[in-house]
Design an enzyme around this catalytic site. Structure first.
Site, mmCIF file in Angstrom:
data_model
loop_
_atom_site.group_PDB
_atom_site.id
_atom_site.type_symbol
_atom_site.label_atom_id
_atom_site.label_comp_id
_atom_site.label_asym_id
_atom_site.label_seq_id
_atom_site.Cartn_x
_atom_site.Cartn_y
_atom_site.Cartn_z
ATOM 1 N N LYS A 3 95.020 37.732 -19.674
ATOM 2 C CA LYS A 3 96.140 38.057 -20.576
ATOM 3 C C LYS A 3 96.355 36.880 -21.523
ATOM 4 O O LYS A 3 96.619 35.766 -21.086
ATOM 5 C CB LYS A 3 97.412 38.299 -19.764
ATOM 6 C CG LYS A 3 98.704 38.314 -20.594
ATOM 7 C CD LYS A 3 99.971 38.456 -19.744
ATOM 8 C CE LYS A 3 101.231 38.397 -20.606
ATOM 9 N NZ LYS A 3 102.482 38.511 -19.813
ATOM 10 N N LYS A 50 113.969 38.858 -24.890
ATOM 11 C CA LYS A 50 114.349 37.943 -23.808
ATOM 12 C C LYS A 50 115.567 37.126 -24.227
ATOM 13 O O LYS A 50 115.761 36.881 -25.422
ATOM 14 C CB LYS A 50 113.210 36.950 -23.546
ATOM 15 C CG LYS A 50 112.004 37.501 -22.828
ATOM 16 C CD LYS A 50 110.981 36.388 -22.595
ATOM 17 C CE LYS A 50 109.728 36.903 -21.894
ATOM 18 N NZ LYS A 50 109.966 37.467 -20.561
ATOM 19 N N GLU A 91 104.676 43.543 -21.286
ATOM 20 C CA GLU A 91 103.589 43.751 -22.237
ATOM 21 C C GLU A 91 102.227 43.331 -21.691
ATOM 22 O O GLU A 91 101.199 43.845 -22.114
ATOM 23 C CB GLU A 91 103.885 42.996 -23.533
ATOM 24 C CG GLU A 91 103.488 41.507 -23.569
ATOM 25 C CD GLU A 91 104.279 40.635 -22.601
ATOM 26 O OE1 GLU A 91 105.334 41.083 -22.118
ATOM 27 O OE2 GLU A 91 103.815 39.518 -22.315
ATOM 28 N N ARG A 131 100.716 43.823 -18.856
ATOM 29 C CA ARG A 131 99.978 44.907 -18.201
ATOM 30 C C ARG A 131 99.397 45.870 -19.231
ATOM 31 O O ARG A 131 98.344 46.464 -19.020
ATOM 32 C CB ARG A 131 100.888 45.608 -17.186
ATOM 33 C CG ARG A 131 102.095 46.272 -17.785
ATOM 34 C CD ARG A 131 103.197 46.542 -16.761
ATOM 35 N NE ARG A 131 103.932 45.320 -16.401
ATOM 36 C CZ ARG A 131 104.928 45.291 -15.518
ATOM 37 N NH1 ARG A 131 105.313 46.389 -14.888
ATOM 38 N NH2 ARG A 131 105.538 44.156 -15.244
#
Ligand code: BES
Ligand code: MN
Ligand code: ZN
Length: 493
Positions: free
Chosen positions: A256, A268, A340, A342
């Site tokens: 990732k 966030k 995000e 995954r």
């Protein structure tokens, strides 16, 4: 800092800087240490007899301005009661480097003539790893550069040959740490890809795919993450085909690479958001692994794939509730745009397994905050469809001194990501957050051995450890390099 290997100091009593000598496993002075002791009129023997230094692995005792020697310091370091192996030798090197740093002794000469040359090489690599610093953006208050190190070893040729291998890991890990440390205005998908393209000088075949190509391929899951960003999403494939049999099924590492994660529309809170420059940590480990296997010319086929995207809020960004179609054909309801990682990994896993038919796949990601709640900063979380691969990974991590702990996968957890509108949703609620993330990933892998490692808690550390200063740890490069060595390398290498 440079490390050189010498047979022995030309004149021991004339050697300047720090002299490092070893206290062996049973608490006696090594051969070269006895020479130093003699020049010092027996001061080392007295210190050992008085138990001023315990014979515990990595314990040190410093003598400033020792009589009878030109050295500014003598540093005694204990090898510990157990016979040194490669990992323990590397750790010892790291502990010695830390002690030398605290002494501010300038250069150092390590008297390791009694140590097996391969282990002396590991000690040198450990010193390099501990001395890593990222001060590219400091124009003042830079840590003063530490002096050069000479390692005296019994067999110069043997130690230099072993050091090429041991140092490959130090260099690969430093590459990972550099990538993790870079801020997001300097390291974004395009500049990340440029750094990976530079790996071709080591014999790695590097392919970069931009958004047009990824759309053509059908990576709708990965691409939805970068829609709010000014930066173009990119996937980079790195191939090291070092096995004698060029057709041998490769080991596949997938990472990732979210160069910055604001959460997107599911934004966030601002506190600590600056740490999300490390959300490309999985891609960083994959990149460091590729560099390591290439530098040591591993006799294995290793393929690395990283998905480089930036997760930002914008008028064009993916919204909560949007439904996207992944490369696998499965549809995903995006409940939370902050989940995000995954979405990125899903398409990379499909692509990697379809394209390369790997013998085993390991993906790494700073995937969930929940893994930090579960395991803190001492273990990464392991999830796998294969007991054999899990055990191999656990063994490799243990041998390398990196914490790794397996967590479960099951149908009950998988049920938590059912969606009423699409094939699945991208979050499963607060409970078991790291496991439902792993269940999501598992929906994109075939039956071949696969493992997911959640490194959110171990990628960036607030404290130094023997092999790294505080900051980017490079966790995982050593474990995966060991896995490649033990499971995928052709015998005789
Ligand atoms: N990159 C974060 C996870 C993370 C958290 C990494 C802390 C390093 C340190 C990931 O993209 C994320 O935001 N995950 C969410 C998932 C949630 C929305 C289901 C999380 O963990 O809060
Ligand atoms: Mn996120
Ligand atoms: Zn993230």
């Amino acid at each position: 800092m440079t490390i050189t290997f010498i047979d022995a100091p030309a004149a021991l009593t004339e050697t300047r800087g720090a002299l490092v000598v070893l206290l062996t496993g049973d608490g006696t002075l090594s051969g070269p240490a006895r020479e130093v002791d003699e020049a010092m009129g027996g001061a080392l023997t007295r210190a050992v007899e008085a138990k001023a230094i315990k014979p515990k692995h990595g314990a040190t005792l410093a003598f400033p301005f020792p009589g009878g020697l030109a050295a500014s310091k003598v540093l005694v370091a204990a090898t510990g009661p157990d016979a040194l192996d490669a990992t323990q030798a590397r750790l010892l090197g790291g502990k010695i480097a830390a002690a030398l740093g605290a002494l501010d002794a300038g250069g150092a000469t390590v008297l390791a003539q009694d140590v097996d040359p391969a282990l002396a090489a590991q000690m040198a690599a450990g010193m390099t790893m501990r001395r890593y610093a990222f001060d590219l953006y400091k124009t003042k208050d830079r840590k003063p550069k530490e002096g050069d190190i000479a390692v005296a070893a019994s067999d110069g040729d043997a130690v230099r040959a072993a050091h090429t291998d041991a140092d490959a890991l130090a260099q690969g890990t430093a590459f990972t740490r550099d990538l993790v440390s870079e801020p997001a205005n300097k390291l974004y998908p395009e500049t990340f890809a440029e750094r990976l393209q530079a790996l071709s000088e080591h014999g790695i075949e590097v392919t970069v795919m931009g958004e047009a190509e990824l759309e053509e391929i059908g990576m709708g899951s990965l691409l939805c993450v970068g829609l709010g960003s000014q930066r173009e999403s990119t996937v980079v494939v790195m191939k090291w085909m070092g096995a004698d049999d060029a057709d041998a099924a490769p080991f596949l590492a997938v990472g990732k690479g979210v160069t910055f994660d604001t959460g997107g529309i599911s934004i966030k809170p601002s506190g600590g958001m600056e740490e999300m420059t490390m959300d490309m940590g999985g891609a960083g480990v994959v990149s460091g692994l590729m560099k390591t296997v290439a530098l040591r010319k591993a006799k294995a086929n290793v393929i690395g794939i990283v998905g480089l995207v930036e997760n930002m809020p914008d008028g064009k960004a993916t919204r909560p509730g949007d439904i996207v179609t992944s490369l696998s054909g499965q549809t995903i309801e995006v409940i939370n745009t902050d989940a995000e990682g995954r979405l990125v990994l899903a398409d990379l896993l499909t692509y990697g397994q379809r394209e390369f038919k790997p013998a085993a796949t390991v993906n790494l990601a700073t995937l969930t905050g929940a893994i930090i709640i579960a395991l803190g900063h001492h273990h990464a979380g392991l999830f796998s469809n294969s007991d054999a691969l899990s055990e191999q990974l656990a063994d490799a991590a243990k041998a390398e001194g990196e914490g790794l702990w397996r967590l479960p996968l099951s149908k009950d957890y998988d049920n938590l990501i059912k969606s009423s509108l699409a094939d699945m949703k991208n979050t499963g609620g607060r409970a078991a957050g790291s496991i439902t993330a792993a269940q999501f990933l598992q929906r994109f892998v075939d039956d071949s051995p696969w493992a997911h490692i959640d490194i959110a808690g171990v990628t960036l550390l607030k404290e130094a450890k023997p092999l790294h200063p505080k900051g980017a740890s490079g966790w995982g490069v050593a474990t995966l390099d060991r896995l490649v060595r033990d499971q995928f390398e052709t015998a005789g290498s």
